[in-house]
Motif scaffolding. Structure first.
Motif, PDB file in Angstrom:
ATOM      1  N   VAL A 137       0.850  -1.188   0.000  1.00 49.64           N
ATOM      2  CA  VAL A 137       0.000   0.000   0.000  1.00 49.64           C
ATOM      3  C   VAL A 137       0.880   1.230   0.000  1.00 49.64           C
ATOM      4  O   VAL A 137       0.635   2.203  -0.709  1.00 49.64           O
ATOM      5  CB  VAL A 137      -0.938  -0.007   1.226  1.00 49.64           C
ATOM      6  CG1 VAL A 137      -1.721   1.298   1.303  1.00 49.64           C
ATOM      7  CG2 VAL A 137      -1.900  -1.189   1.160  1.00 49.64           C
ATOM      8  N   SER A 138       1.911   1.195   0.827  1.00 48.37           N
ATOM      9  CA  SER A 138       2.899   2.267   0.880  1.00 48.37           C
ATOM     10  C   SER A 138       4.200   1.735   0.299  1.00 48.37           C
ATOM     11  O   SER A 138       4.879   0.905   0.917  1.00 48.37           O
ATOM     12  CB  SER A 138       3.111   2.724   2.334  1.00 48.37           C
ATOM     13  OG  SER A 138       4.157   3.676   2.402  1.00 48.37           O
ATOM     14  N   LYS A 139       4.573   2.195  -0.895  1.00 53.47           N
ATOM     15  CA  LYS A 139       5.777   1.683  -1.549  1.00 53.47           C
ATOM     16  C   LYS A 139       7.045   2.145  -0.854  1.00 53.47           C
ATOM     17  O   LYS A 139       8.072   1.473  -0.907  1.00 53.47           O
ATOM     18  CB  LYS A 139       5.773   2.114  -3.016  1.00 53.47           C
ATOM     19  CG  LYS A 139       4.652   1.471  -3.816  1.00 53.47           C
ATOM     20  CD  LYS A 139       4.734   1.830  -5.289  1.00 53.47           C
ATOM     21  CE  LYS A 139       3.628   1.128  -6.073  1.00 53.47           C
ATOM     22  NZ  LYS A 139       3.682   1.444  -7.519  1.00 53.47           N
ATOM     23  N   GLN A 140       6.989   3.311  -0.216  1.00 54.09           N
ATOM     24  CA  GLN A 140       8.146   3.796   0.536  1.00 54.09           C
ATOM     25  C   GLN A 140       8.002   3.304   1.979  1.00 54.09           C
ATOM     26  O   GLN A 140       7.108   3.717   2.703  1.00 54.09           O
ATOM     27  CB  GLN A 140       8.213   5.325   0.505  1.00 54.09           C
ATOM     28  CG  GLN A 140       9.423   5.889   1.236  1.00 54.09           C
ATOM     29  CD  GLN A 140       9.507   7.398   1.099  1.00 54.09           C
ATOM     30  OE1 GLN A 140       8.807   7.980   0.273  1.00 54.09           O
ATOM     31  NE2 GLN A 140      10.352   8.015   1.904  1.00 54.09           N
ATOM     32  N   GLN A 141       8.870   2.411   2.382  1.00 53.70           N
ATOM     33  CA  GLN A 141       8.772   1.800   3.707  1.00 53.70           C
ATOM     34  C   GLN A 141       9.987   2.202   4.545  1.00 53.70           C
ATOM     35  O   GLN A 141      11.007   1.520   4.561  1.00 53.70           O
ATOM     36  CB  GLN A 141       8.646   0.277   3.578  1.00 53.70           C
ATOM     37  CG  GLN A 141       7.411  -0.142   2.790  1.00 53.70           C
ATOM     38  CD  GLN A 141       7.208  -1.636   2.790  1.00 53.70           C
ATOM     39  OE1 GLN A 141       7.242  -2.289   3.827  1.00 53.70           O
ATOM     40  NE2 GLN A 141       6.984  -2.190   1.604  1.00 53.70           N
ATOM     41  N   ASN A 186       1.279  -1.900   5.329  1.00 51.90           N
ATOM     42  CA  ASN A 186       1.480  -3.015   4.396  1.00 51.90           C
ATOM     43  C   ASN A 186       1.171  -4.377   5.010  1.00 51.90           C
ATOM     44  O   ASN A 186       0.902  -5.333   4.274  1.00 51.90           O
ATOM     45  CB  ASN A 186       2.919  -2.995   3.857  1.00 51.90           C
ATOM     46  CG  ASN A 186       3.137  -1.815   2.916  1.00 51.90           C
ATOM     47  OD1 ASN A 186       2.236  -1.401   2.212  1.00 51.90           O
ATOM     48  ND2 ASN A 186       4.345  -1.275   2.920  1.00 51.90           N
ATOM     49  N   ARG A 187       1.191  -4.482   6.339  1.00 51.10           N
ATOM     50  CA  ARG A 187       0.810  -5.738   6.997  1.00 51.10           C
ATOM     51  C   ARG A 187      -0.716  -5.776   7.090  1.00 51.10           C
ATOM     52  O   ARG A 187      -1.316  -5.046   7.885  1.00 51.10           O
ATOM     53  CB  ARG A 187       1.434  -5.832   8.395  1.00 51.10           C
ATOM     54  CG  ARG A 187       2.945  -5.909   8.392  1.00 51.10           C
ATOM     55  CD  ARG A 187       3.461  -6.346   9.763  1.00 51.10           C
ATOM     56  NE  ARG A 187       2.999  -5.459  10.834  1.00 51.10           N
ATOM     57  CZ  ARG A 187       3.671  -4.392  11.263  1.00 51.10           C
ATOM     58  NH1 ARG A 187       4.825  -4.062  10.697  1.00 51.10           N
ATOM     59  NH2 ARG A 187       3.200  -3.656  12.240  1.00 51.10           N
ATOM     60  N   ARG A 188      -1.313  -6.615   6.281  1.00 50.12           N
ATOM     61  CA  ARG A 188      -2.774  -6.564   6.189  1.00 50.12           C
ATOM     62  C   ARG A 188      -3.319  -7.833   5.537  1.00 50.12           C
ATOM     63  O   ARG A 188      -2.573  -8.616   4.961  1.00 50.12           O
ATOM     64  CB  ARG A 188      -3.212  -5.348   5.353  1.00 50.12           C
ATOM     65  CG  ARG A 188      -2.830  -5.495   3.893  1.00 50.12           C
ATOM     66  CD  ARG A 188      -2.912  -4.201   3.129  1.00 50.12           C
ATOM     67  NE  ARG A 188      -2.804  -4.415   1.682  1.00 50.12           N
ATOM     68  CZ  ARG A 188      -1.652  -4.553   1.025  1.00 50.12           C
ATOM     69  NH1 ARG A 188      -0.503  -4.512   1.670  1.00 50.12           N
ATOM     70  NH2 ARG A 188      -1.652  -4.743  -0.290  1.00 50.12           N
ATOM     71  N   ILE A 189      -4.644  -7.970   5.616  1.00 51.67           N
ATOM     72  CA  ILE A 189      -5.380  -8.960   4.832  1.00 51.67           C
ATOM     73  C   ILE A 189      -6.315  -8.194   3.902  1.00 51.67           C
ATOM     74  O   ILE A 189      -7.078  -7.337   4.364  1.00 51.67           O
ATOM     75  CB  ILE A 189      -6.197  -9.914   5.721  1.00 51.67           C
ATOM     76  CG1 ILE A 189      -5.282 -10.745   6.614  1.00 51.67           C
ATOM     77  CG2 ILE A 189      -7.074 -10.815   4.857  1.00 51.67           C
ATOM     78  CD1 ILE A 189      -4.500 -11.815   5.887  1.00 51.67           C
TER      79      ILE A 189
END
Length: 247
Positions: free
Chosen positions: A205-209, A218-221
């Motif tokens: 979701v967020s390409k810049q981590q 980004n940790r998700r279902i």
């Protein structure tokens, strides 16, 4: 008695070859007209079928949006905050609602009631009216952030994301009331409506981590709703007929 010789010569018969040629051309013209009529009728039939398919697709898009909007609202009323993707195809469940620890994939007891309510709401919104008929597959997708994870016998984040999605699906299959279990549902082809997959860190979701907030997003279902679409053969049939009619 004198016979008067007539100067009028008898008219010759029509050229039989010319007559045959005219007959052949007339027959070909009739065949051409008949073939054109058949082609036009086929084109009209295919066009009508194509229009119907387009209307079905529009209806399916509307149904999917209704499902997602109603799911978000029903969960909000229960104090459960989920999100919808920008293209309105995905119900996004953040990790804090399911409580997966770092490197873990089991749903802990204190998060199980929330997971159960999410499953109940999904069942409610897709079982309403004939909505299932417009759906093709609903994917339960696991996602991770991009930090390396060495576990799962070398499978790393791929294994972690997949096992998290499997855990949620198995929890729903085991804990929801039998009459509401999602594994009872099939699409119009008779295939299971739900499928499970893992994407590791490949669809962030967020390409810049750069920090915990990015990792958290980004940790998700994701629950991805796909709809039934006209077969490609239907498009090709209409395209072919339109092409032929222009020749």
């Amino acid at each position: 008695m004198r016979w008067r010789k007539s100067h009028d010569a008898p008219m010759e018969d029509e050229d039989p070859y010319w007559k045959s040629f005219v007959d052949i051309m007339s027959a070909l013209l009739v065949l051409f007209i008949l073939a054109s009529v058949v082609l036009i009728l086929q084109l009209m039939e295919k066009s009508a079928d194509f229009d119907q398919q387009v209307e079905q697709l529009k209806k399916a898009e509307t149904v999917r949006q209704q499902i997602l909007d109603e799911a978000v609202e029903k969960l909000r009323q229960r104090g459960i905050k989920v999100e919808v993707s920008e293209n309105h195809t995905v119900l996004r469940i953040p990790n804090e609602l399911l409580g997966f620890d770092t490197g873990a994939f089991e749903i802990q007891p204190r998060y199980q009631q929330t997971a159960l309510e999410i499953g109940e709401v999904i069942n409610q919104v897709i079982s309403q009216d004939d909505r299932v008929n417009y759906l093709d597959t609903i994917f339960i997708e696991g996602h991770t952030d991009n930090r390396p994870f060495p576990g799962f016998m070398g499978k790393g984040n791929w294994g972690l994301s997949t096992f998290r999605a499997i855990s949620l699906w198995q929890f729903w299959s085991n804990e929801m009331p039998e009459a509401e279990r999602l594994n009872r549902l099939s699409n119009q082809d008779g295939e299971p409506l739900f499928s499970v997959s893992g994407y590791a860190e490949t669809r962030p979701v967020s390409k810049q981590q750069d920090g915990e907030e990015d990792y958290r997003l980004n940790r998700r279902i994701d629950i991805r709703f796909t709809i039934r679409r006209p077969q490609s053969a239907d498009y090709e049939a209409v395209k072919t007929l339109l092409g032929n009619s222009g020749q």
